[in-house]
Design an enzyme around this catalytic site. Structure first.
Site, PDB file in Angstrom:
ATOM      1  N   LYS A 166       0.847  -1.195   0.000  1.00  0.00           N
ATOM      2  CA  LYS A 166       0.000   0.000   0.000  1.00  0.00           C
ATOM      3  C   LYS A 166       0.885   1.248   0.000  1.00  0.00           C
ATOM      4  CE  LYS A 166      -4.104  -1.952   0.352  1.00  0.00           C
ATOM      5  NZ  LYS A 166      -5.048  -1.944  -0.786  1.00  0.00           N
ATOM      6  N   ASP A 194      -0.347   0.022  -4.422  1.00  0.00           N
ATOM      7  CA  ASP A 194      -1.774   0.363  -4.469  1.00  0.00           C
ATOM      8  C   ASP A 194      -2.017   1.601  -3.619  1.00  0.00           C
ATOM      9  OD1 ASP A 194      -4.507   0.451  -4.476  1.00  0.00           O
ATOM     10  OD2 ASP A 194      -4.812  -1.496  -3.513  1.00  0.00           O
ATOM     11  N   GLU A 220      -1.517   0.869  -8.710  1.00  0.00           N
ATOM     12  CA  GLU A 220      -2.968   0.610  -8.645  1.00  0.00           C
ATOM     13  C   GLU A 220      -3.720   1.797  -8.050  1.00  0.00           C
ATOM     14  OE1 GLU A 220      -3.811  -3.280  -7.089  1.00  0.00           O
ATOM     15  OE2 GLU A 220      -5.653  -2.619  -6.110  1.00  0.00           O
ATOM     16  N   GLU A 246     -11.370  -1.915  -8.968  1.00  0.00           N
ATOM     17  CA  GLU A 246     -12.093  -2.462  -7.821  1.00  0.00           C
ATOM     18  C   GLU A 246     -13.209  -1.518  -7.365  1.00  0.00           C
ATOM     19  OE1 GLU A 246      -8.509  -2.216  -5.207  1.00  0.00           O
ATOM     20  OE2 GLU A 246      -9.959  -1.545  -3.713  1.00  0.00           O
ATOM     21  N   ASP A 269     -14.218  -6.496  -9.019  1.00  0.00           N
ATOM     22  CA  ASP A 269     -14.533  -7.361  -7.883  1.00  0.00           C
ATOM     23  C   ASP A 269     -15.861  -8.036  -8.186  1.00  0.00           C
ATOM     24  OD1 ASP A 269     -15.531  -8.353  -5.339  1.00  0.00           O
ATOM     25  OD2 ASP A 269     -13.872  -7.227  -4.443  1.00  0.00           O
ATOM     26  N   HIS A 296     -10.147  -8.557  -8.166  1.00  0.00           N
ATOM     27  CA  HIS A 296     -10.012  -7.975  -6.832  1.00  0.00           C
ATOM     28  C   HIS A 296     -10.857  -8.786  -5.865  1.00  0.00           C
ATOM     29  CE1 HIS A 296     -11.361  -5.223  -3.561  1.00  0.00           C
ATOM     30  NE2 HIS A 296     -10.092  -4.912  -3.561  1.00  0.00           N
TER      31      HIS A 296
END
Ligand code: MG
Length: 311
Positions: A166, A194, A220, A246, A269, A296
């Protein structure tokens, strides 16, 4: 065969430790479990992704979608999907809680069909017959550097060949973390990052250039999902792969990103974007533009993960 009942159950689990990502701290994991029963004795199960207020999804499943489904043939999934979607699309309900509720219903209908025909859903959809799929470790969350390094070491011991970290704090902290994790995982393991939409486009370009210097595989959700001009600016300024999806719903959201080539990897997702029925259409659209699809799942329940594997 006829559908006799549709019910939704909220499941909540307190996380052993809070999950911190850009912009959010999760203290609980939620899902809304959808159960669809038929007069032939089969029951299908589906999951709606839930981030907040799981009762909202339950109410949509039971009060809005159930009346469309009860008494209908559970094999006519395309027809029911359209009927559910068309009912409220012109009232602004073409995404959000409404699509998440539809996703759980759709997954449950495919599961019901699989049970009735005694076939796994991946074969119902025309199966690839793959016994293995590549997996990546997701994700190294917002923690102090020593904790991140320790977790990266554990992931390497578990054999992962790709790891996601992250980001979203900006320079220099994000790049410092990337460098530290790269040092532990080496050059042969893929590293993705991400940002969960934390940056404005100018900051994302700055961070993205730093990521390119360290061989990061994808960047991401660098900017919020509604910032299509921001995604376009990133595509002009950077060479790193841009991943996202996502936070998008249905093929109509993905159409704009795919047509404009704003993403190099799409990440729908299944428990949010509309279930099997919609995600296979998104996959076909992405395939026609030679854009890879990486499902996702996030902090979801087991049903979302299993459904993603079948898809
Ligand atoms: Mg993400």
């Amino acid at each position: 065969m006829k559908i006799t009942d549709v019910e939704a159950t909220v499941l909540v689990a307190k996380l052993p430790e809070p999950w911190q990502i850009a912009g959010t701290i999760f203290r609980h994991s939620y899902m809304t479990l959808v159960r669809i029963r038929s007069d032939a004795g089969f029951t299908g199960y589906g999951e709606c992704i839930v981030r907040h207020g799981p009762g909202a999804t339950k109410a949509i499943v039971e009060e809005v979608l159930r009346p469309i489904l009860v008494g209908k043939d559970p094999f006519e999934i395309e027809g029911r999907w359209d009927e559910m979607f068309m009912m409220l699309r012109n009232r602004g309900h073409h995404s959000g809680f409404f699509l998440e509720a539809m996703a759980g219903v759709d997954i449950a209908l495919w599961d019901l069909m699989g049970k009735a025909l005694n076939l796994p859903v991946h074969q119902l959809m025309g199966g690839f017959g793959r016994a293995h799929l590549p997996a990546y470790a997701s994700s190294l969350l917002f923690k102090d550097l020593a904790a991140l390094e320790k977790e990266a070491e554990t992931l390497m011991a578990q054999g992962f060949k790709a790891v996601k970290l992250k980001v979203g704090k900006g320079l220099p902290e994000d790049i410092r973390n990337v460098k530290a994790i790269r040092k532990i995982i080496g050059e042969d393991v893929k590293l993705m990052v991400d940002a969960n939409g934390a940056f404005d486009a100018a900051t994302a370009v700055e961070v993205g250039k730093g990521l390119e210097d360290h061989g990061v595989y994808w960047f991401e959700e660098p900017v919020p999902p509604d910032d299509l001009p921001g995604y376009a600016a990133l595509k002009r300024a950077l060479t790193i792969r841009i991943a996202g999806g996502e936070s998008l719903f249905s093929r109509f959201d993905f159409r704009d990103f795919i047509e404009r080539r704003l993403l190099d990897v799409v990440q729908p997702d299944i428990a949010r974007a509309g279930g099997f029925t919609e995600c296979r259409k998104i996959a076909a659209m992405a395939s026609a533009s030679h854009i890879p699809y990486a499902p996702h799942t996030g902090a979801s329940g087991a049903l979302c993960v299993i459904a993603s594997l079948h898809l």
